[in-house]
Design a protein around this motif. Structure first.
Motif, mmCIF file in Angstrom:
data_model
loop_
_atom_site.group_PDB
_atom_site.id
_atom_site.type_symbol
_atom_site.label_atom_id
_atom_site.label_comp_id
_atom_site.label_asym_id
_atom_site.label_seq_id
_atom_site.Cartn_x
_atom_site.Cartn_y
_atom_site.Cartn_z
ATOM 1 N N GLU A 1 62.817 -18.813 39.887
ATOM 2 C CA GLU A 1 63.703 -17.859 40.556
ATOM 3 C C GLU A 1 63.639 -16.492 39.892
ATOM 4 O O GLU A 1 63.679 -15.454 40.572
ATOM 5 C CB GLU A 1 65.137 -18.392 40.565
ATOM 6 N N ALA A 2 63.569 -16.464 38.543
ATOM 7 C CA ALA A 2 63.461 -15.188 37.829
ATOM 8 C C ALA A 2 62.154 -14.476 38.194
ATOM 9 O O ALA A 2 62.135 -13.255 38.426
ATOM 10 C CB ALA A 2 63.548 -15.425 36.330
ATOM 11 N N LYS B 1 59.620 -25.886 42.828
ATOM 12 C CA LYS B 1 60.517 -26.255 41.724
ATOM 13 C C LYS B 1 61.837 -26.814 42.244
ATOM 14 O O LYS B 1 62.425 -27.710 41.628
ATOM 15 C CB LYS B 1 60.777 -25.041 40.836
ATOM 16 N N ALA B 2 62.313 -26.275 43.397
ATOM 17 C CA ALA B 2 63.539 -26.820 43.984
ATOM 18 C C ALA B 2 63.336 -28.266 44.430
ATOM 19 O O ALA B 2 64.216 -29.121 44.249
ATOM 20 C CB ALA B 2 63.984 -25.954 45.167
ATOM 21 N N ALA C 1 65.513 -28.202 36.240
ATOM 22 C CA ALA C 1 66.457 -27.112 36.494
ATOM 23 C C ALA C 1 66.019 -25.835 35.771
ATOM 24 O O ALA C 1 66.113 -24.729 36.331
ATOM 25 C CB ALA C 1 67.863 -27.527 36.050
ATOM 26 N N ALA C 2 65.528 -25.984 34.524
ATOM 27 C CA ALA C 2 65.031 -24.811 33.792
ATOM 28 C C ALA C 2 63.818 -24.213 34.480
ATOM 29 O O ALA C 2 63.693 -22.982 34.607
ATOM 30 C CB ALA C 2 64.685 -25.214 32.361
ATOM 31 N N VAL D 1 59.260 -21.282 43.837
ATOM 32 C CA VAL D 1 60.695 -21.614 43.832
ATOM 33 C C VAL D 1 60.953 -22.849 44.684
ATOM 34 O O VAL D 1 61.704 -23.756 44.289
ATOM 35 C CB VAL D 1 61.520 -20.408 44.331
ATOM 36 N N SER E 1 62.478 -13.103 41.594
ATOM 37 C CA SER E 1 63.321 -11.916 41.594
ATOM 38 C C SER E 1 62.562 -10.690 41.091
ATOM 39 O O SER E 1 62.660 -9.595 41.665
ATOM 40 C CB SER E 1 64.562 -12.162 40.730
ATOM 41 N N MET F 1 63.175 -24.379 37.576
ATOM 42 C CA MET F 1 63.687 -23.756 38.786
ATOM 43 C C MET F 1 64.240 -22.363 38.482
ATOM 44 O O MET F 1 63.963 -21.392 39.207
ATOM 45 C CB MET F 1 64.784 -24.654 39.375
ATOM 46 N N GLN F 2 64.990 -22.240 37.404
ATOM 47 C CA GLN F 2 65.524 -20.933 37.022
ATOM 48 C C GLN F 2 64.403 -19.949 36.696
ATOM 49 O O GLN F 2 64.453 -18.765 37.068
ATOM 50 C CB GLN F 2 66.460 -21.096 35.829
ATOM 51 N N GLU F 3 63.360 -20.443 35.998
ATOM 52 C CA GLU F 3 62.231 -19.577 35.677
ATOM 53 C C GLU F 3 61.529 -19.098 36.938
ATOM 54 O O GLU F 3 61.179 -17.911 37.076
ATOM 55 C CB GLU F 3 61.253 -20.324 34.776
#
Length: 409
Positions: A123-124, A237-238, A116-117, A234, A127, A119-121
């Motif tokens: 996504e960042a 990672k997803a 999950a971390a 992303v 972005s 995945m957030q990275e």
């Protein structure tokens, strides 16, 4: 005198002998009549029963028997039931040591948190790449506007340069004729040089802005590639996160499988496990016999021609002589018992011997019969007697007509 007495005595004996024979004949006749009446009274109902009922001794009690086996391997920590114990659906029967599965669940949860971390990275990063992409597009728009402005300036300066060149040519001719002063001619020549310099500068500005535009377009292409790579990361990672979540769910299931529960209500039988034993997946630990029982009667194929579902059945259980059990025909199997054996008979080999086949008939006990106090276990022998007169003849024909009418409708 003696002869007369002898004759009289003989006559009397003959008279009494005749009366005795007549009495015996009457007695025998009376006995025969009574026997005939008894035969009619007793035999006729028996005859009616014989022609209206079909029975077999090839019948047994059946029930749903569920084999209980573990879905995970491990050492048995606790066994909470004993043989022949009544259990309800959902009751805990046994426990496999859950510690290994608890550790596996914690590891899976940690991996899920890491995924999950990540995945957030990702996504960042995606972005940020998207924002860079927007900046590059804004810069390109600015360069395109400046390029258009520079091209407009070229047209303006080109028109001024052409005007100044024309003025210089006219001034030159007039100066040769002596109509204007040398100072005015020099001023016209300087003005033409200035306009030519401005035009050259405008051309260089156009070239510069064109180069910047091309560079901005290339930067946008690179930014798009970076954005696509970030979006691909992303997605990767997803997928990793979904896999980690699936691992967590599997670990939770394995932990829940360590608790073996009853899938149905019934009685525990064939218990073969004790605490401390190591069990494998699928190994039978015990069985649960459901409380709902029925009878499977193997009637001869010549006996089922008039059998129909719903006909009443009288059942005699060998374990309870004299106790009447009531039931009804539930269904008739579509096939003989031999047809569903492991090796069905092959009649095309030439060695055919006709044997009367048996057809299994399912008989359900009536709940309102009031026989709940008796133990009926799978495998117990019974003798069912089916009343084939019920629902036969005209009633069956009318029922078939109604069914056909319903089907047509």
């Amino acid at each position: 005198m003696t002869n007369e007495k002898a004759t009289g005595t003989a006559g009397k004996k003959g008279f009494f002998a005749g009366r005795s024979a007549l009495g015996r004949r009457k007695t025998f006749g009376l006995i025969a009549v009574v026997a005939l009446v008894l035969c009619v009274v007793v035999g006729y109902p028996l005859y009616l029963r014989i022609i209206s009922h079909e029975s077999t001794d090839d019948a047994f009690v059946e029930a749903q028997v569920v084999s209980i086996s573990p879905r995970v391997a491990g050492h048995v920590a606790n066994v909470l039931v004993t043989d022949n114990q009544r259990v309800e659906k959902g009751d805990l029967l046994a426990e496999v040591d859950p510690r290994d599965f608890e550790v596996a669940l914690k590891i899976a949860e940690a991996k899920c948190a890491s995924a999950a971390a990540a995945m957030q990275e990702a996504e960042a990063i995606a972005s940020a790449a998207g924002k860079v992409m927007e900046q590059k597009r804004a810069a390109l728009s600015s360069y395109v506007a400046e390029l258009a402005q520079a091209r407009a300036g070229v047209a303006e300066f080109e028109a001024g340069n052409n005007r100044d060149k024309s003025d210089l040519e006219r001034m030159k001719k007039i100066a040769q004729a002596g109509a204007v002063s040398r100072q005015e001619y020099d001023h016209a020549r300087a003005q033409a040089a200035v306009s030519r310099a401005k035009l050259n500068s405008a051309h260089r500005l156009v070239e510069t802005q064109s180069a910047r535009t091309i560079q901005a377009q290339a930067a946008i292409g690179a930014a798009e590639d970076e954005l696509h790579q970030a979006q691909a990361q992303v997605e990767i990672k997803a997928a990793d996160l979904r896999e980690a979540e699936a691992e967590v769910e599997r670990a939770r299931l394995n932990l829940s499988y360590a608790h073996i529960t009853a899938p149905c209500s019934g009685y525990v039988t064939k218990k073969t496990v004790e605490p401390g034993a190591y069990v494998q997946v699928g190994q039978q630990l015990f069985a649960i016999v459901n409380s709902d029982v029925w009878v499977v009667a193997n009637f001869k194929e010549t006996q089922i021609s008039d059998m129909r579902p719903g006909q009443p059945v009288e059942i005699e259980v060998d374990a309870y002589p004299g106790v009447p059990f009531k039931g009804h025909v539930d269904s008739i199997q579509r096939g003989t018992g031999s047809r569903f054996t492991l090796l069905p008979p092959e009649n095309a080999t030439g060695n055919f011997i006709k044997v009367v086949q048996r057809v299994p008939v399912k008989i359900v006990l009536d709940a309102e019969a009031g026989n709940d106090g008796y133990l009926l276990a799978p495998g117990m022998s019974v003798v069912p007697s089916v009343d084939i007169s019920a629902g036969s003849g005209d009633e069956r024909m009318s029922a078939r007509s109604e069914q056909s009418g319903t089907a047509v409708r």
